[in-house]
Design an enzyme around this catalytic site. Structure first.
Site, PDB file in Angstrom:
ATOM      1  N   LYS A 132       5.669  10.904  -5.243  1.00  4.74           N
ATOM      2  CA  LYS A 132       6.773  10.466  -6.082  1.00  4.74           C
ATOM      3  C   LYS A 132       7.997  10.159  -5.222  1.00  4.74           C
ATOM      4  O   LYS A 132       8.765   9.242  -5.509  1.00  4.74           O
ATOM      5  CB  LYS A 132       7.093  11.569  -7.094  1.00  4.74           C
ATOM      6  CG  LYS A 132       7.554  11.017  -8.403  1.00  4.74           C
ATOM      7  CD  LYS A 132       7.435  12.030  -9.523  1.00  4.74           C
ATOM      8  CE  LYS A 132       6.011  12.102 -10.065  1.00  4.74           C
ATOM      9  NZ  LYS A 132       5.803  13.257 -10.953  1.00  4.74           N
ATOM     10  N   SER A 177      -4.839   2.256  -7.761  1.00  3.30           N
ATOM     11  CA  SER A 177      -5.967   3.196  -7.796  1.00  3.30           C
ATOM     12  C   SER A 177      -5.716   4.183  -8.929  1.00  3.30           C
ATOM     13  O   SER A 177      -4.653   4.173  -9.555  1.00  3.30           O
ATOM     14  CB  SER A 177      -6.065   3.924  -6.466  1.00  3.30           C
ATOM     15  OG  SER A 177      -4.959   4.780  -6.320  1.00  3.30           O
ATOM     16  N   CYS A 230       0.861  -1.174   0.000  1.00  4.88           N
ATOM     17  CA  CYS A 230       0.000   0.000   0.000  1.00  4.88           C
ATOM     18  C   CYS A 230       0.896   1.222   0.000  1.00  4.88           C
ATOM     19  O   CYS A 230       1.976   1.211   0.588  1.00  4.88           O
ATOM     20  CB  CYS A 230      -0.860   0.049   1.264  1.00  4.88           C
ATOM     21  SG  CYS A 230      -1.920  -1.366   1.457  1.00  4.88           S
ATOM     22  N   ILE A 231       0.428   2.253  -0.614  1.00  4.77           N
ATOM     23  CA  ILE A 231       1.215   3.481  -0.603  1.00  4.77           C
ATOM     24  C   ILE A 231       0.250   4.648  -0.522  1.00  4.77           C
ATOM     25  O   ILE A 231      -0.799   4.646  -1.159  1.00  4.77           O
ATOM     26  CB  ILE A 231       2.145   3.554  -1.835  1.00  4.77           C
ATOM     27  CG1 ILE A 231       3.024   4.784  -1.769  1.00  4.77           C
ATOM     28  CG2 ILE A 231       1.358   3.486  -3.134  1.00  4.77           C
ATOM     29  CD1 ILE A 231       4.206   4.719  -2.709  1.00  4.77           C
ATOM     30  N   LEU A 232       0.601   5.591   0.290  1.00  2.00           N
ATOM     31  CA  LEU A 232      -0.331   6.697   0.509  1.00  2.00           C
ATOM     32  C   LEU A 232       0.417   7.959   0.934  1.00  2.00           C
ATOM     33  O   LEU A 232       1.271   7.925   1.807  1.00  2.00           O
ATOM     34  CB  LEU A 232      -1.321   6.326   1.631  1.00  2.00           C
ATOM     35  CG  LEU A 232      -2.226   7.461   2.117  1.00  2.00           C
ATOM     36  CD1 LEU A 232      -3.291   7.777   1.092  1.00  2.00           C
ATOM     37  CD2 LEU A 232      -2.861   7.119   3.449  1.00  2.00           C
ATOM     38  N   GLU A 274       1.967  -3.524  -5.777  1.00  2.00           N
ATOM     39  CA  GLU A 274       0.906  -4.525  -5.778  1.00  2.00           C
ATOM     40  C   GLU A 274      -0.316  -3.986  -6.519  1.00  2.00           C
ATOM     41  O   GLU A 274      -0.650  -2.820  -6.421  1.00  2.00           O
ATOM     42  CB  GLU A 274       0.549  -4.852  -4.320  1.00  2.00           C
ATOM     43  CG  GLU A 274      -0.309  -6.085  -4.171  1.00  2.00           C
ATOM     44  CD  GLU A 274      -0.528  -6.422  -2.708  1.00  2.00           C
ATOM     45  OE1 GLU A 274       0.449  -6.713  -2.008  1.00  2.00           O
ATOM     46  OE2 GLU A 274      -1.682  -6.387  -2.265  1.00  2.00           O
ATOM     47  N   ARG A 334      -0.231  16.190  -3.877  1.00  2.65           N
ATOM     48  CA  ARG A 334       0.038  17.101  -4.997  1.00  2.65           C
ATOM     49  C   ARG A 334       1.207  18.022  -4.718  1.00  2.65           C
ATOM     50  O   ARG A 334       1.270  19.136  -5.185  1.00  2.65           O
ATOM     51  CB  ARG A 334      -1.207  17.930  -5.347  1.00  2.65           C
ATOM     52  CG  ARG A 334      -2.464  17.112  -5.395  1.00  2.65           C
ATOM     53  CD  ARG A 334      -3.451  17.451  -6.474  1.00  2.65           C
ATOM     54  NE  ARG A 334      -3.628  18.872  -6.753  1.00  2.65           N
ATOM     55  CZ  ARG A 334      -3.049  19.465  -7.779  1.00  2.65           C
ATOM     56  NH1 ARG A 334      -2.276  18.788  -8.589  1.00  2.65           N
ATOM     57  NH2 ARG A 334      -3.258  20.739  -7.987  1.00  2.65           N
TER      58      ARG A 334
END
Lengths: 475, 762
Positions: A345, A369, A331-333, A365, A340
């Site tokens: 990144k 989204s 997961c990445i958030l 994975e 923004r």
């Protein structure tokens, strides 16, 4: 007129919403749930062809009742009271009934699932899928909003449809991944359950469901300790908690620091409480992930920004200790207040730096989204273009590179390299061989983008020794 | 176009791709369509979401403009601005270290309560603070403990008292408040927690259940195969270590208690010596009135039941400051003197023993109290008990068995099934070794002066049951003066008798008994000499109002957990014993007796072998006699006698009734007093008039039951089989009662309920 109309789950109608330019729009929406608060009714709507994160509770005055479409009944679906239920399934707009005439539609509407939506051309793909699944199961269900403990219908995805077909509840597979089984996407998890989260100096509006304790879902604001991420029901409790909590950074080892940006590594097995709190928070903004299983097989890399109050969480990504599918990110958030601004990144870049140290290629994975896809594509594009543009031709020959080489340099998995080259339209077939062409607008666009990319990971500041988890007894 | 007619080769990732800049290839446009020959890679998104409006717009925008436009980004729900009170909430005093932060993950919990006070609590606190000081943190700790101790049911007030060592008023206020709040609370706990899975799988699809355990075995690779075994070994190791710790703690307590006993005994002896109380008169005087009073609340309670009740009782005693000191010193002596006057085991003076020479304190008749042993047996099954574990287990709801889940009860001793052969003894003498398999001449004081043949066995749950048997001797026995066996005559003869009687159907007839034909009275007498009589005398019940009515079935329990015997005295005709122990003894109480007997069995075997099978050789007789004779010489320092190696031996013997003197006695000879065996003063008065032989040393011992004598400990250690770990001695608990407030739970476990029936073995 509105007050006498029987609006039930599954009805579709245009709903007023403001777009980014603050202009009124009337996108078509589907009513997912109805609730009554003192004085009025509220409708939970999903805007068709918009992401679920924009779903919201709306007041009746935002509904365009004139264009209401009732959910259409499937011909084969029996109604509960044995009435023929022979309403024509052609989409029509004049199905509005007043109370006296509403018996029939109400009765069967109540027992129709989302599957029984009008088969219009703009049918939502999810719903199409559901139709198929529900027919396979031979059952229908009623959408019951926020009914606690309700058994979820278990329509399997393709790989475990074996279990689901006979209606036996099946659990997701237990191997590392956090991917949500879409079949579990029932009405409870389809709706946001937390109104507002206060984290540090920010108030966040969650995008998706998160399994915080159910008694906390009724609160107007859920308070989180900024550092340990503990959830508290009131400001007073938070104050009390802060007298006892002396964390000022994520409770893990700092493995990277440059300027005010730091990364902390947290073991999901060793630091369960924090990992779980982090997951609960993250789930508010991640749709396709599930918290079905414990956090043991994961490492959490938390990116923070330092100021005199401490190390504030900006974003994170989780990573399986051992991935069988070359995943280097689960997961990445980036938390909404920091979105923004290039942090996403930075997180991605960091994840590939870790892979470089490990000497592996990796990929996030799936599924991605929408925001994930955009961020990754952007990162891959910039990374690959950076390499291509820097290639110098030696001894007058045209510079050349293999896809494998790109993959090795960047730790981006080969498939992702290819898809990026395709997406950028760089691959062409010329005179019997594939070539890469860098058009002018690609080069210009890249240069402009790179000028804006201030935040970079400095590999020299990374102090990371990969562990071989397979040699350890446990995760 | 001809170029399109051939198929493009597959893209080879290993093949170098030349890079052309714009303009390098004038005819590039011809190639564009061929691009499609490369299969499109999937985006990795959910199919149904790829078409979403905002994403498509953003993708288009990016492809067109090669950069993001603000209007083209994917909209997300808003973030509200900064919180005004943020700076007040979080202190701005954090300094970054120069080095990277390194954290020990296990050092994180600093024992802070998870519960956080809310504004409602604050109001309560303000109200309470008018009367007393209650800090928020203290309040949170209290609520936190209550919460964590509560599962489906809330902890009771009694349990709360155990959990929170607080002033009663404060505790009550907070407890009541908590109960109210908890009932109004919507969630399952006042500290909100993520819903846990239930083991029965009913929560598999509950959206609010998260972080389920992965029950699937972790991929077992070669080097992981032994994980489970290692884990179990580690568990075992841990258990054993914790046992060791427990044992060491108990040893520490024991040694302390012993020292105290020594001092007290010495003190009493000195006092009596100064007073010239050589006959024991003063002691008697002091003791007598106290005997009438209520029994001292010995904190030995039925572990099965009323421990909380007992707890509170202890608590009240603690609150009377003068009390503990008193009972630990002067007052304790007479009291215990009478609560445990029956602390005489095998070494009872002979019927016709010479009166004790005046001027000498009575001999300390024995060094073992089986109660002491019992104390160590007490907890064998509860080894995993944590002091704060309440009876309501929090994870009950997770168990599919629900309310019927098996739970070990604190302090309850779970017996292993009894084997047929429990004692090893020389072949042919098995009947002797096993008190459970021979018939003995037994005298009971209730029913009135009953003398007969009975058979003692171990009943269910460790109860000792006497099966009376009719025999040909009955008539002869009836002629016997039962008072011969009465302790009021200051001595009891112990006989053991094996006769060929009508054996209880269930009774295993000993081989020796079979070979013996009917006995004559003379034989009987010789048997009497060779053997022993068990004499059980119930204690008067005035201390236990409840029991008054049950006159027939009296079951008496030594208050200190000593030997517990049930006396069968129902109808004459009955062959089978009546289990009287059913009155209220928990099995916990009885097991130690059984164990003790086990040990005794061995001892007895050896002694009896001497006395019965062989003729006693003079050397051993001399030794035994001298051992007995030497005892009085040590009377002035009975504690020493208890510590050295002589008395322990005796003590072992007489617990299971043969006294060493009886074994010394030449068989066939008439009973005669063992020379030098001191007769204890028959100073038992009032309801306890039949009590005999309470020597000062004995009295002290009774007064300080917390001091197990060395032999007792020896026995205890023998008795404790490897799987059985003695826990905390109840007696020890008594002594530590006043001092150690932090162990209420243990006290409770070892405590004795008021309802326990007293039993004497005289």
């Amino acid at each position: 007129l509105t007050s006498v109309v029987e609006l039930v789950e599954g009805c579709r109608l245009p709903v007023l919403r403001k777009n980014q330019e603050n202009e009124d729009e009337w996108p078509l929406a589907e009513i997912l749930s109805v609730k009554e608060v003192p004085g009025k009714k509220l409708y939970y709507v999903h805007y068709i062809d918009f992401n679920k994160r924009l779903d919201e509770w709306v007041t009746p005055d935002r509904l365009d009742m004139k264009k209401l479409q009732f959910p259409k009944k499937e011909a084969k679906t029996p109604t509960k009271n044995g009435l023929p239920g022979s309403r024509p399934s052609s989409p029509d707009r004049d199905v509005v009934r007043d109370h006296t005439g509403s018996l029939l539609p109400t009765t069967f509407c109540a027992y129709l699932s989302t599957a029984q939506c009008p088969r219009s051309t703009n049918l939502h793909p999810t719903l199409t899928l559901k139709i198929v699944r529900c027919q396979m199961n031979g059952t229908t269900r009623r959408l019951v909003p926020s009914q606690p403990g309700r058994k979820r219908k278990n329509c399997g995805t393709d790989e475990d449809s074996q279990d689901s077909l006979d209606g036996i509840p099946s659990a997701p597979r237990m191997t590392g991944s956090l991917v949500s089984d879409r079949s579990h996407d029932d009405i409870v998890t389809r709706m946001k359950n937390i109104d507002c989260i206060e984290l540090g100096r920010h108030r966040l509006k969650p995008w998706y469901f998160s399994p915080y304790p159910q008694e906390l879902t009724t609160l107007p604001i859920l308070y989180l300790c900024e550092f340990c991420l503990k959830y508290l029901k009131s400001l007073k409790c938070l104050q009390r908690h802060l007298t006892k909590c002396n964390l000022r950074h994520p409770p893990g080892n700092e493995i990277y620091r440059k300027g005010t940006i730091s990364f902390f590594e947290i073991d999901g097995r060793k630091n369960k409480t924090y990992s779980q709190n982090l997951c609960l928070l993250a789930k508010c903004f991640l749709d396709h992930k599930t918290l079905y299983y414990d956090t043991d097989p994961f490492l959490f890399y938390v990116m923070t920004e330092y100021d005199s109050k401490g190390f504030h969480i900006v974003g994170y990504f989780s990573k399986e200790k051992e991935s069988t599918e070359d995943y280097n990110v689960a997961c990445i958030l980036t938390l909404p207040p920091y979105q923004r601004r290039g942090y996403g990144k930075l997180l991605i870049e960091f994840s590939y730096e870790l892979s470089k140290v490990e000497g592996k290629t990796g990929t996030p994975e799936k599924p991605l989204s929408d925001l994930g896809l955009l961020s990754y594509r952007s990162y891959w594009s910039q990374t690959i273009l950076e390499i291509l543009m820097d290639l110098k031709s030696d001894n007058g020959e045209r510079p050349q590179i293999t896809i494998n080489e790109i993959s090795e340099i960047t730790s981006v998995k080969k498939e992702d390299v290819i898809s990026t080259l395709q997406y950028l339209n760089l691959i062409n077939y010329y005179k019997g061989q594939y070539i890469l062409t860098l058009s002018e607008d690609i080069v210009d666009g890249h240069e402009r983008a790179m000028q804006k990319r201030h935040l970079r990971i400095d590999p020299k500041c990374l102090h990371f020794t990969p562990k071989d988890w397979s040699k350890r007894g446990k995760w | 176009m001809s170029k399109l007619s051939f198929r493009a080769r597959a893209l080879d990732a290993a093949k170098p791709l030349p890079i052309y800049r714009n303009g390098d290839i004038p005819d590039l446009n011809d190639c564009v369509s061929i691009n499609r020959a490369v299969p499109q890679m999937p985006t990795g998104m959910e199919k149904e979401e790829e078409s979403e409006h905002h994403l498509q717009r953003a993708i288009c925008a990016q492809q067109v403009f090669r950069e993001k436009r603000d209007s083209m980004v994917i909209p997300v729900p808003e973030v509200e601005g900064s919180i005004t009170y943020y700076d007040r909430l979080y202190k701005g005093d954090f300094r970054q270290t120069k080095q990277l932060i390194h954290i020990q993950p296990f050092g994180l919990d600093n024992e802070q309560p998870d519960y956080d006070m809310d504004s409602e609590d604050e109001m309560l606190l303000n109200r309470l603070n008018r009367k007393m000081e209650l800090k928020p943190l203290q309040f949170e700790v209290m609520v936190d403990r209550l919460e964590k101790a509560s599962g489906n049911q809330l902890v009771t007030l009694q349990e709360a008292k155990l959990l929170l060592n607080e002033d009663d008023y404060l505790l009550k206020s907070v407890y009541d408040y908590w109960v109210r709040k908890r009932k109004n609370c919507r969630g399952p706990s006042l500290t909100p927690q993520v819903k846990q899975e239930k083991r029965d799988g009913s929560t598999n699809n509950d959206a609010y259940v998260a972080f389920r355990r992965r029950t699937e075995k972790m991929q077992t690779r070669k080097n992981r195969k032994n994980d489970e075994a290692s884990y179990e070994k580690m568990l075992k190791l841990r258990r054993e270590f914790s046992r060791t710790v427990t044992i060491l703690e108990m040893i520490k307590k024991r040694e302390k208690s012993k020292r105290e006993l020594l001092h007290l005994t010495l003190e009493v002896v000195e006092k009596r010596y100064q007073m010239g109380d050589f006959s024991g008169e003063v002691l008697k005087e002091v003791s007598a009135p106290l005997a009438e009073k209520a029994v001292f609340p010995a904190p030995v309670c039925l572990p099965n039941g009323n421990r909380h009740k007992m707890e509170s009782k202890i608590k009240t005693h603690k609150q009377q400051p003068s009390h503990p000191t008193r009972h630990l010193s002067a007052h304790s002596e007479p009291r215990f003197d009478f609560t445990r006057p029956h602390r005489k085991y095998g070494r009872r003076p002979r019927l016709d023993a010479a009166p004790r020479p005046p001027g000498r304190p009575p001999q300390r008749p024995h060094a073992i109290a089986d109660g002491d042993i019992k104390q160590y047996d007490f907890h064998s099954s509860g080894e995993e008990d944590s002091p704060l574990s309440p009876s309501s287990e929090p994870d009950e709801e997770n168990d599919p068995d629900g309310a019927f889940i098996f739970r070990r009860r604190d302090g309850c001793h779970y017996l292993a099934p009894l084997g047929e052969q429990r004692w090893c003894s020389p072949p042919g003498l098995a009947w002797l070794a096993d008190p459970g398999q021979r018939n003995s001449l037994t005298a009971l004081s209730v029913p009135r002066r009953w003398v007969g043949v009975s058979h003692r066995r171990l009943g269910r749950g460790g109860r000792i049951v006497l099966d009376r048997t009719s025999s040909d001797l009955d008539r002869a026995l009836r002629l016997l003066d039962p008072d011969v066996f009465c302790p009021s005559t200051a001595s009891v003869t112990h006989h053991h008798m094996h006769t060929d009687t009508h054996v209880n159907a269930a009774t295993h007839t000993p081989p020796a008994a079979r070979t013996n034909p009917q006995c004559s009275l003379a034989q009987l007498l010789s048997n009497i000499q060779a053997c022993r009589v068990r004499y059980f005398r119930p204690r008067p019940l005035h201390e236990n109002g409840k029991e008054g009515s049950k006159k027939d079935a009296l079951q008496h329990d030594d208050r200190k957990g000593r030997g517990t015997f049930a006396v069968a005295n129902n109808s004459r005709t009955s062959l089978s014993g009546l289990i009287l122990g059913s009155i209220c003894l928990s099995s916990t109480w009885k097991t130690p007796v059984a164990r003790l007997l086990t040990v005794d069995g061995e001892t007895v075997t050896m002694v009896s072998t001497d006395s019965v099978s062989k003729t006693l050789d003079s050397a051993s007789a001399h030794f035994a006699a001298s051992a007995v004779v030497s005892a009085p010489n040590q009377e002035s320092k009975p504690h020493r006698a208890g510590i050295n190696g002589i008395l322990p031996c005796q003590g072992k013997l007489h617990t299971s009734t043969p006294s060493s003197t009886s074994s010394v006695r030449p068989s066939g000879g008439p009973p005669r007093p063992a020379p030098g065996v001191p007769q204890s003063l028959p100073h038992g008065l009032g309801p306890l008039s039949s009590v005999s032989a309470v020597s000062p040393a004995h009295a002290h011992h009774s007064a300080r039951p917390c001091a197990p004598s060395p032999p007792a400990l020896k026995l205890a250690s023998v008795a404790s089989s490897p799987d059985h770990v003695p826990r905390v001695a109840p007696g020890t608990a008594i002594s530590s009662l006043a001092r150690d407030k932090h162990e209420p739970e243990r006290l409770a476990l070892n405590g004795m309920a008021e309802t326990t029936v007293a039993m004497e073995v005289t």
